[in-house]
Design a protein around this motif. Structure first.
Motif, PDB file in Angstrom:
ATOM      1  N   LEU A  71       0.818  -1.206   0.000  1.00  0.00           N
ATOM      2  CA  LEU A  71       0.000   0.000   0.000  1.00  0.00           C
ATOM      3  C   LEU A  71       0.856   1.261   0.000  1.00  0.00           C
ATOM      4  O   LEU A  71       0.523   2.239  -0.680  1.00  0.00           O
ATOM      5  CB  LEU A  71      -0.960   0.009   1.191  1.00  0.00           C
ATOM      6  CG  LEU A  71      -2.093  -1.012   1.172  1.00  0.00           C
ATOM      7  CD1 LEU A  71      -3.027  -0.792   2.360  1.00  0.00           C
ATOM      8  CD2 LEU A  71      -2.879  -0.988  -0.126  1.00  0.00           C
ATOM      9  N   GLU A  72       1.970   1.244   0.735  1.00  0.00           N
ATOM     10  CA  GLU A  72       2.879   2.398   0.729  1.00  0.00           C
ATOM     11  C   GLU A  72       3.404   2.668  -0.676  1.00  0.00           C
ATOM     12  O   GLU A  72       3.465   3.823  -1.121  1.00  0.00           O
ATOM     13  CB  GLU A  72       4.059   2.158   1.682  1.00  0.00           C
ATOM     14  CG  GLU A  72       3.703   2.247   3.134  1.00  0.00           C
ATOM     15  CD  GLU A  72       4.806   1.782   4.070  1.00  0.00           C
ATOM     16  OE1 GLU A  72       4.693   2.087   5.260  1.00  0.00           O
ATOM     17  OE2 GLU A  72       5.766   1.112   3.622  1.00  0.00           O
ATOM     18  N   GLN A  73       3.785   1.617  -1.369  1.00  0.00           N
ATOM     19  CA  GLN A  73       4.313   1.784  -2.725  1.00  0.00           C
ATOM     20  C   GLN A  73       3.214   2.208  -3.714  1.00  0.00           C
ATOM     21  O   GLN A  73       3.486   2.987  -4.620  1.00  0.00           O
ATOM     22  CB  GLN A  73       5.005   0.508  -3.210  1.00  0.00           C
ATOM     23  CG  GLN A  73       6.346   0.276  -2.570  1.00  0.00           C
ATOM     24  CD  GLN A  73       7.333   1.396  -2.868  1.00  0.00           C
ATOM     25  OE1 GLN A  73       7.461   1.862  -3.998  1.00  0.00           O
ATOM     26  NE2 GLN A  73       8.030   1.842  -1.836  1.00  0.00           N
ATOM     27  N   ILE A  74       2.008   1.711  -3.538  1.00  0.00           N
ATOM     28  CA  ILE A  74       0.902   2.158  -4.390  1.00  0.00           C
ATOM     29  C   ILE A  74       0.684   3.650  -4.175  1.00  0.00           C
ATOM     30  O   ILE A  74       0.510   4.414  -5.128  1.00  0.00           O
ATOM     31  CB  ILE A  74      -0.388   1.355  -4.096  1.00  0.00           C
ATOM     32  CG1 ILE A  74      -0.229  -0.083  -4.594  1.00  0.00           C
ATOM     33  CG2 ILE A  74      -1.603   2.027  -4.733  1.00  0.00           C
ATOM     34  CD1 ILE A  74      -1.331  -1.025  -4.142  1.00  0.00           C
ATOM     35  N   GLU A  75       0.713   4.064  -2.922  1.00  0.00           N
ATOM     36  CA  GLU A  75       0.566   5.479  -2.574  1.00  0.00           C
ATOM     37  C   GLU A  75       1.677   6.311  -3.226  1.00  0.00           C
ATOM     38  O   GLU A  75       1.431   7.370  -3.790  1.00  0.00           O
ATOM     39  CB  GLU A  75       0.620   5.602  -1.046  1.00  0.00           C
ATOM     40  CG  GLU A  75       0.139   6.885  -0.460  1.00  0.00           C
ATOM     41  CD  GLU A  75       0.067   6.792   1.057  1.00  0.00           C
ATOM     42  OE1 GLU A  75      -0.985   7.125   1.599  1.00  0.00           O
ATOM     43  OE2 GLU A  75       1.065   6.389   1.704  1.00  0.00           O
ATOM     44  N   LYS A  76       2.891   5.800  -3.175  1.00  0.00           N
ATOM     45  CA  LYS A  76       4.058   6.505  -3.709  1.00  0.00           C
ATOM     46  C   LYS A  76       4.114   6.469  -5.237  1.00  0.00           C
ATOM     47  O   LYS A  76       4.366   7.482  -5.882  1.00  0.00           O
ATOM     48  CB  LYS A  76       5.328   5.868  -3.132  1.00  0.00           C
ATOM     49  CG  LYS A  76       6.620   6.507  -3.567  1.00  0.00           C
ATOM     50  CD  LYS A  76       7.804   5.817  -2.910  1.00  0.00           C
ATOM     51  CE  LYS A  76       9.112   6.400  -3.386  1.00  0.00           C
ATOM     52  NZ  LYS A  76      10.258   5.698  -2.804  1.00  0.00           N
ATOM     53  N   GLN A  77       3.879   5.304  -5.821  1.00  0.00           N
ATOM     54  CA  GLN A  77       4.049   5.102  -7.259  1.00  0.00           C
ATOM     55  C   GLN A  77       2.792   5.442  -8.068  1.00  0.00           C
ATOM     56  O   GLN A  77       2.884   5.696  -9.261  1.00  0.00           O
ATOM     57  CB  GLN A  77       4.436   3.644  -7.563  1.00  0.00           C
ATOM     58  CG  GLN A  77       5.643   3.132  -6.828  1.00  0.00           C
ATOM     59  CD  GLN A  77       6.951   3.655  -7.390  1.00  0.00           C
ATOM     60  OE1 GLN A  77       7.017   4.128  -8.504  1.00  0.00           O
ATOM     61  NE2 GLN A  77       7.996   3.584  -6.585  1.00  0.00           N
ATOM     62  N   GLY A  78       1.632   5.361  -7.430  1.00  0.00           N
ATOM     63  CA  GLY A  78       0.379   5.604  -8.127  1.00  0.00           C
ATOM     64  C   GLY A  78      -0.020   4.485  -9.070  1.00  0.00           C
ATOM     65  O   GLY A  78      -0.841   4.686  -9.960  1.00  0.00           O
TER      66      GLY A  78
END
Length: 135
Positions: A33-40
């Motif tokens: 989820l952190e990476q989805i938030e960061k990477q979009g």
């Protein structure tokens, strides 16, 4: 150990929540989820974590199925995605819970053992500072 000053074990924990259906949420899903938030993007998030899109999607879908709600929304007009309010909340709640448990574990380890005990973050900071000093 010849140099007691250098000897500083660190506390590491692996916390997760599970149901009868299996894994609900833990560090791996939090990182996703952190990476989805960061990477979009789920695809970019998976790549950043060194996993396949299919594995990332499967883990996310498993959690969403158990919850009966989405954690991620597809962004209109793009191939991207973002966290739903529930996804944001669960991620923040997990971060806070993990930090509180780690703080307690470090405190009790310091009482229980004769060594200087570090939290994971304290030890990573010590390592980063040592690397800077050696440059």
């Amino acid at each position: 150990m010849s140099d007691e000053e250098e000897f500083c074990p660190r506390v590491r924990l692996n916390l997760w929540l599970e149901t009868e259906e299996g894994m609900l949420f833990g560090l791996g899903r939090a990182q996703l989820l952190e990476q989805i938030e960061k990477q979009g993007s789920l695809n970019k998030a998976a790549k950043a974590l060194g996993m396949s899109y299919r594995a990332a999607w499967g883990r996310l879908k498993n959690t969403e199925d158990v919850l009966g709600e989405s954690l991620v929304l597809k962004t209109r007009g793009r191939k991207g995605c973002s966290l739903t309010p529930l996804g944001e909340r669960i991620l923040e709640d997990y971060r806070q819970w993990a930090q509180e448990v780690e703080n307690f574990a470090v405190m009790t380890a310091r009482k229980s053992f004769p060594w200087k005990i570090a939290s994971f973050e304290e030890d990573m900071e010590r390592i980063r500072n040592a690397e800077k000093d050696s440059e």
